[in-house]
Scaffold this motif. Structure first.
Motif, PDB file in Angstrom:
ATOM      1  N   ALA A   6       1.522 -26.448  42.228  1.00 20.79           N
ATOM      2  CA  ALA A   6       2.052 -25.345  43.033  1.00 20.79           C
ATOM      3  C   ALA A   6       0.990 -24.753  43.954  1.00 20.79           C
ATOM      4  CB  ALA A   6       2.610 -24.253  42.120  1.00 20.79           C
ATOM      5  N   GLY A   7      -0.198 -25.368  43.992  1.00 22.38           N
ATOM      6  CA  GLY A   7      -1.244 -24.920  44.909  1.00 22.38           C
ATOM      7  C   GLY A   7      -2.243 -23.946  44.327  1.00 22.38           C
ATOM      8  N   PHE A   8      -2.291 -23.824  43.008  1.00 28.27           N
ATOM      9  CA  PHE A   8      -3.216 -22.894  42.355  1.00 28.27           C
ATOM     10  C   PHE A   8      -4.405 -23.644  41.756  1.00 28.27           C
ATOM     11  CE2 PHE A   8       0.541 -20.409  42.650  1.00 28.27           C
ATOM     12  CZ  PHE A   8       0.199 -19.079  42.527  1.00 28.27           C
ATOM     13  N   ASP A   9      -5.575 -23.006  41.787  1.00 26.27           N
ATOM     14  CA  ASP A   9      -6.684 -23.459  40.954  1.00 26.27           C
ATOM     15  C   ASP A   9      -6.405 -22.991  39.527  1.00 26.27           C
ATOM     16  OD1 ASP A   9      -8.083 -24.688  42.934  1.00 26.27           O
ATOM     17  OD2 ASP A   9      -9.520 -23.059  43.241  1.00 26.27           O
ATOM     18  N   SER A  10      -6.868 -23.737  38.525  1.00 25.22           N
ATOM     19  CA  SER A  10      -6.636 -23.298  37.149  1.00 25.22           C
ATOM     20  C   SER A  10      -7.832 -23.636  36.276  1.00 25.22           C
ATOM     21  CB  SER A  10      -5.375 -23.949  36.578  1.00 25.22           C
ATOM     22  OG  SER A  10      -5.557 -25.348  36.436  1.00 25.22           O
ATOM     23  N   ARG A  11      -8.058 -22.781  35.283  1.00 27.37           N
ATOM     24  CA  ARG A  11      -9.078 -23.023  34.272  1.00 27.37           C
ATOM     25  C   ARG A  11      -8.494 -22.626  32.917  1.00 27.37           C
ATOM     26  NH1 ARG A  11     -14.931 -21.035  36.820  1.00 27.37           N
ATOM     27  NH2 ARG A  11     -14.710 -22.097  38.840  1.00 27.37           N
ATOM     28  N   TRP A  12      -8.978 -23.312  31.878  1.00 33.58           N
ATOM     29  CA  TRP A  12      -8.440 -23.091  30.538  1.00 33.58           C
ATOM     30  C   TRP A  12      -9.555 -22.746  29.573  1.00 33.58           C
ATOM     31  CZ3 TRP A  12      -9.054 -27.135  26.555  1.00 33.58           C
ATOM     32  CH2 TRP A  12      -8.573 -26.723  25.299  1.00 33.58           C
ATOM     33  N   VAL A  13      -9.305 -21.744  28.725  1.00 30.01           N
ATOM     34  CA  VAL A  13     -10.234 -21.380  27.656  1.00 30.01           C
ATOM     35  C   VAL A  13      -9.436 -21.145  26.376  1.00 30.01           C
ATOM     36  CG1 VAL A  13     -11.958 -20.336  29.185  1.00 30.01           C
ATOM     37  CG2 VAL A  13     -10.118 -18.929  28.267  1.00 30.01           C
ATOM     38  N   ASP A  14     -10.117 -21.302  25.234  1.00 28.10           N
ATOM     39  CA  ASP A  14      -9.466 -21.013  23.956  1.00 28.10           C
ATOM     40  C   ASP A  14     -10.283 -20.048  23.100  1.00 28.10           C
ATOM     41  OD1 ASP A  14     -11.556 -22.635  23.263  1.00 28.10           O
ATOM     42  OD2 ASP A  14     -10.349 -24.181  22.264  1.00 28.10           O
ATOM     43  N   ARG A  15     -11.330 -19.476  23.686  1.00 28.32           N
ATOM     44  CA  ARG A  15     -12.152 -18.493  22.977  1.00 28.32           C
ATOM     45  C   ARG A  15     -12.184 -17.198  23.788  1.00 28.32           C
ATOM     46  NH1 ARG A  15     -17.716 -19.477  21.389  1.00 28.32           N
ATOM     47  NH2 ARG A  15     -18.028 -19.869  23.615  1.00 28.32           N
ATOM     48  N   SER A  16     -12.106 -16.075  23.095  1.00 24.73           N
ATOM     49  CA  SER A  16     -12.051 -14.783  23.779  1.00 24.73           C
ATOM     50  C   SER A  16     -13.314 -14.515  24.592  1.00 24.73           C
ATOM     51  CB  SER A  16     -11.816 -13.657  22.770  1.00 24.73           C
ATOM     52  OG  SER A  16     -12.847 -13.626  21.796  1.00 24.73           O
ATOM     53  N   ALA A  17     -14.482 -14.908  24.071  1.00 21.19           N
ATOM     54  CA  ALA A  17     -15.728 -14.668  24.811  1.00 21.19           C
ATOM     55  C   ALA A  17     -15.701 -15.390  26.150  1.00 21.19           C
ATOM     56  CB  ALA A  17     -16.928 -15.119  23.978  1.00 21.19           C
ATOM     57  N   ASP A  18     -15.224 -16.642  26.155  1.00 21.94           N
ATOM     58  CA  ASP A  18     -15.135 -17.406  27.403  1.00 21.94           C
ATOM     59  C   ASP A  18     -14.104 -16.784  28.348  1.00 21.94           C
ATOM     60  OD1 ASP A  18     -16.997 -19.171  26.377  1.00 21.94           O
ATOM     61  OD2 ASP A  18     -15.468 -20.533  25.569  1.00 21.94           O
ATOM     62  N   PHE A  19     -13.015 -16.294  27.759  1.00 21.06           N
ATOM     63  CA  PHE A  19     -11.956 -15.697  28.583  1.00 21.06           C
ATOM     64  C   PHE A  19     -12.484 -14.491  29.356  1.00 21.06           C
ATOM     65  CE2 PHE A  19      -8.662 -12.393  28.946  1.00 21.06           C
ATOM     66  CZ  PHE A  19      -7.741 -13.049  29.753  1.00 21.06           C
ATOM     67  N   PHE A  20     -13.150 -13.578  28.657  1.00 24.83           N
ATOM     68  CA  PHE A  20     -13.612 -12.363  29.332  1.00 24.83           C
ATOM     69  C   PHE A  20     -14.789 -12.635  30.264  1.00 24.83           C
ATOM     70  CE2 PHE A  20     -11.235 -10.478  25.777  1.00 24.83           C
ATOM     71  CZ  PHE A  20     -10.434  -9.607  26.498  1.00 24.83           C
ATOM     72  N   GLN A  21     -15.555 -13.680  29.972  1.00 22.32           N
ATOM     73  CA  GLN A  21     -16.620 -14.049  30.896  1.00 22.32           C
ATOM     74  C   GLN A  21     -16.046 -14.557  32.209  1.00 22.32           C
ATOM     75  OE1 GLN A  21     -19.503 -16.811  29.323  1.00 22.32           O
ATOM     76  NE2 GLN A  21     -20.487 -17.135  31.304  1.00 22.32           N
ATOM     77  N   LEU A  22     -15.031 -15.439  32.125  1.00 25.26           N
ATOM     78  CA  LEU A  22     -14.402 -15.944  33.347  1.00 25.26           C
ATOM     79  C   LEU A  22     -13.633 -14.842  34.068  1.00 25.26           C
ATOM     80  CD1 LEU A  22     -13.060 -19.532  32.518  1.00 25.26           C
ATOM     81  CD2 LEU A  22     -14.773 -18.881  34.214  1.00 25.26           C
ATOM     82  N   LEU A  23     -13.093 -13.913  33.313  1.00 24.72           N
ATOM     83  CA  LEU A  23     -12.384 -12.795  33.921  1.00 24.72           C
ATOM     84  C   LEU A  23     -13.306 -12.041  34.880  1.00 24.72           C
ATOM     85  CD1 LEU A  23      -9.613 -11.233  33.713  1.00 24.72           C
ATOM     86  CD2 LEU A  23     -10.788  -9.712  32.115  1.00 24.72           C
ATOM     87  N   GLU A  24     -14.527 -11.856  34.488  1.00 27.04           N
ATOM     88  CA  GLU A  24     -15.488 -11.137  35.323  1.00 27.04           C
ATOM     89  C   GLU A  24     -16.054 -12.008  36.436  1.00 27.04           C
ATOM     90  OE1 GLU A  24     -16.104  -8.011  35.205  1.00 27.04           O
ATOM     91  OE2 GLU A  24     -14.977  -7.546  33.399  1.00 27.04           O
ATOM     92  N   GLU A  25     -16.379 -13.261  36.104  1.00 31.08           N
ATOM     93  CA  GLU A  25     -17.086 -14.112  37.066  1.00 31.08           C
ATOM     94  C   GLU A  25     -16.150 -14.799  38.058  1.00 31.08           C
ATOM     95  OE1 GLU A  25     -19.314 -16.847  34.722  1.00 31.08           O
ATOM     96  OE2 GLU A  25     -20.746 -15.336  33.994  1.00 31.08           O
ATOM     97  N   TRP A  26     -14.938 -15.133  37.616  1.00 33.32           N
ATOM     98  CA  TRP A  26     -14.033 -15.940  38.450  1.00 33.32           C
ATOM     99  C   TRP A  26     -12.937 -15.082  39.087  1.00 33.32           C
ATOM    100  CZ3 TRP A  26      -9.329 -19.187  37.106  1.00 33.32           C
ATOM    101  CH2 TRP A  26      -9.134 -20.209  38.043  1.00 33.32           C
ATOM    102  N   SER A  27     -12.705 -13.894  38.545  1.00 34.96           N
ATOM    103  CA  SER A  27     -11.671 -12.970  39.041  1.00 34.96           C
ATOM    104  C   SER A  27     -10.344 -13.666  39.290  1.00 34.96           C
ATOM    105  CB  SER A  27     -12.143 -12.275  40.326  1.00 34.96           C
ATOM    106  OG  SER A  27     -13.212 -11.413  40.066  1.00 34.96           O
ATOM    107  N   PRO A  28      -9.672 -14.116  38.242  1.00 29.99           N
ATOM    108  CA  PRO A  28      -8.392 -14.804  38.429  1.00 29.99           C
ATOM    109  C   PRO A  28      -7.341 -13.881  39.047  1.00 29.99           C
ATOM    110  CG  PRO A  28      -8.683 -14.204  36.127  1.00 29.99           C
ATOM    111  CD  PRO A  28      -9.993 -13.921  36.811  1.00 29.99           C
ATOM    112  N   THR A  29      -6.485 -14.456  39.862  1.00 24.85           N
ATOM    113  CA  THR A  29      -5.360 -13.700  40.415  1.00 24.85           C
ATOM    114  C   THR A  29      -4.181 -13.714  39.449  1.00 24.85           C
ATOM    115  OG1 THR A  29      -4.528 -15.664  41.564  1.00 24.85           O
ATOM    116  CG2 THR A  29      -6.027 -14.223  42.775  1.00 24.85           C
ATOM    117  N   HIS A  30      -4.158 -14.710  38.532  1.00 23.64           N
ATOM    118  CA  HIS A  30      -3.087 -14.855  37.555  1.00 23.64           C
ATOM    119  C   HIS A  30      -3.690 -15.205  36.192  1.00 23.64           C
ATOM    120  CE1 HIS A  30      -1.076 -15.358  41.403  1.00 23.64           C
ATOM    121  NE2 HIS A  30       0.089 -15.203  40.819  1.00 23.64           N
TER     122      HIS A  30
END
Length: 407
Positions: free
Chosen positions: A34-58
């Motif tokens: 659908a034209g989106f970049d995507s990344r996958w994590v299964d650990r909370s620490a990785d999730f919140f790190q990417l939340l800050e560094e990658w700033s997901p729109t979704h």
């Protein structure tokens, strides 16, 4: 029209938080298609790190995780003022999904509706596309921090009123049955020097606490009626204006609005004054007198955000409303929630039984508009129809949508 650079930009960045690798792979593949970049994590620490560094729109968030459940993640996202569109995924029942959705909304998050497992690619694409209303220039860059609400002081607010820095945006409302233009809702914005556009939830509460809501309301009424008179002198679209609960403390509010209408040569019947369900019930005795006088003057009255307050049906029947506005929480989730559909259908039946017109706000896709037409809802409002626009954008929208010009 997008530039060549924009054509190569992704439509968004989807961060998937799920401990099932096969599900995450499937979500990522559909999103990339659908034209989106995507990344996958299964650990909370990785999730919140990417939340800050990658700033997901979704964000696609599984409710059931081994170490940190989805509700706790929702709470933490709310504390961070996360602006990403959030999709809850789970194999739990509809009621649990609906409750999780509500928990996110109450945290101030942008919930896009639940995605029950198993899901189809169409279901996910629909949720992703529903959030993509603005062009790609409005997307945050990966390096940008999560935005927080503007801090507003009484001095800055007073200065903004004195310098007339407040402007009106207008969101269209259409007939569910025919698609014809029914009117607009007037929505105030603050063009604050150095801060850009400030949304009303950042300054309206302060204006009410400090007594500045009165002069601010004056500017809102004057600008809105001036625009309506100049733009639709030979037409009859209605205009909705939000009314502060503080205004209901003054019995002369009806005379005040009537004087404004006379000045701009506008019939009071073309105005819909919206008050929230909770505001109307704060002091029902005082509100009854003020609202009744407004109705006697010919104004329409709408109870806004119906379904999320704490009032009784007896009080609703007691107050003289002419319109009921269904809260977007129920409307935006109607396409994928049986409970929401039943609630919307019930509210429409209740309102029509009381002789009230019904407006549904939060219409984000054609499926929802079709459903509202099927349950005989009267009017619809939402980004699928048109976003809040300044006056120039309204002119363009009218020409594009109806092939007509305004004065």
């Amino acid at each position: 029209m997008m530039t060549k650079a924009q054509e190569h930009q992704p439509r968004g960045r989807l961060l998937i938080f799920d401990d099932d690798s096969s599900v995450s792979y499937t979500i990522g593949a559909i999103a990339r298609g659908a034209g989106f970049d995507s990344r996958w994590v299964d650990r909370s620490a990785d999730f919140f790190q990417l939340l800050e560094e990658w700033s997901p729109t979704h964000i696609a968030l599984d409710l059931v995780m081994p170490n940190l459940d989805g509700i706790e993640v929702v709470r933490l996202l709310g504390e961070r003022h996360c602006k990403a569109h959030i999709i809850i995924t789970s194999g739990m029942g509809d009621r649990i999904l609906a409750a999780a959705q509500q928990a996110g909304l109450e945290q101030g998050l942008r919930m896009m509706g639940p995605l029950p497992k198993p899901f189809s690619s169409t279901d996910l694409r629909s949720l992703l596309s529903a959030s993509w209303h603005d062009d790609l220039n409005s997307m945050a860059t990966p390096a940008s921090p999560l935005s927080a609400p503007h801090e507003v002081t009484e001095e800055a607010l007073l200065r903004g009123i004195e310098h007339e820095e407040f402007v009106m945006y207008y969101q269209p409302k259409v007939s569910c049955d025919t698609g014809a233009l029914a009117g607009f809702e007037a929505l105030v914005r603050w063009q604050c020097p150095g801060k850009g556009i400030v949304m009303p939830d950042s300054f309206i509460p302060l204006a009410e606490r400090t007594g500045l809501i009165a002069p601010l309301t004056e500017q809102i009424i004057s600008q809105s009626l001036d625009w309506l008179s100049a733009s639709f002198a030979n037409a009859s679209p209605l205009l909705s204006i939000n009314l502060s609960a503080k205004s209901l403390n003054h019995l002369d509010i009806a005379d005040h609005f009537a004087d404004h209408c006379a000045h701009y040569d506008i019939l009071p019947s073309r105005l819909i004054l919206e008050v929230t369900e909770t505001c109307a019930m704060t002091d029902a005795t005082v509100a009854l007198a003020a609202l009744t006088r407004l109705r006697l003057k010919g104004f329409n009255l709408s109870i806004d955000d119906f379904g999320v307050g704490y009032s009784s049906l007896a009080q609703l029947a007691r107050l003289p409303f002419s319109e009921l506005k269904i809260d977007k929480m129920f409307v935006s989730s109607a396409s994928n929630s049986k409970e929401s559909r039943m609630i919307v259908k019930g509210i429409v039946g209740l309102a029509h039984g009381l002789g009230l017109r019904v407006t549904a706000e939060g219409v984000e896709d054609e499926c929802t508009l079709d459903f509202l037409r099927d349950v005989e809802c009267d009017l619809a409002q939402g980004y699928f129809i048109g976003k809040p626009m300044d006056t120039a954008a309204v002119t363009s929208w009218m020409a594009l949508t109806y092939g007509t010009a305004i004065n």
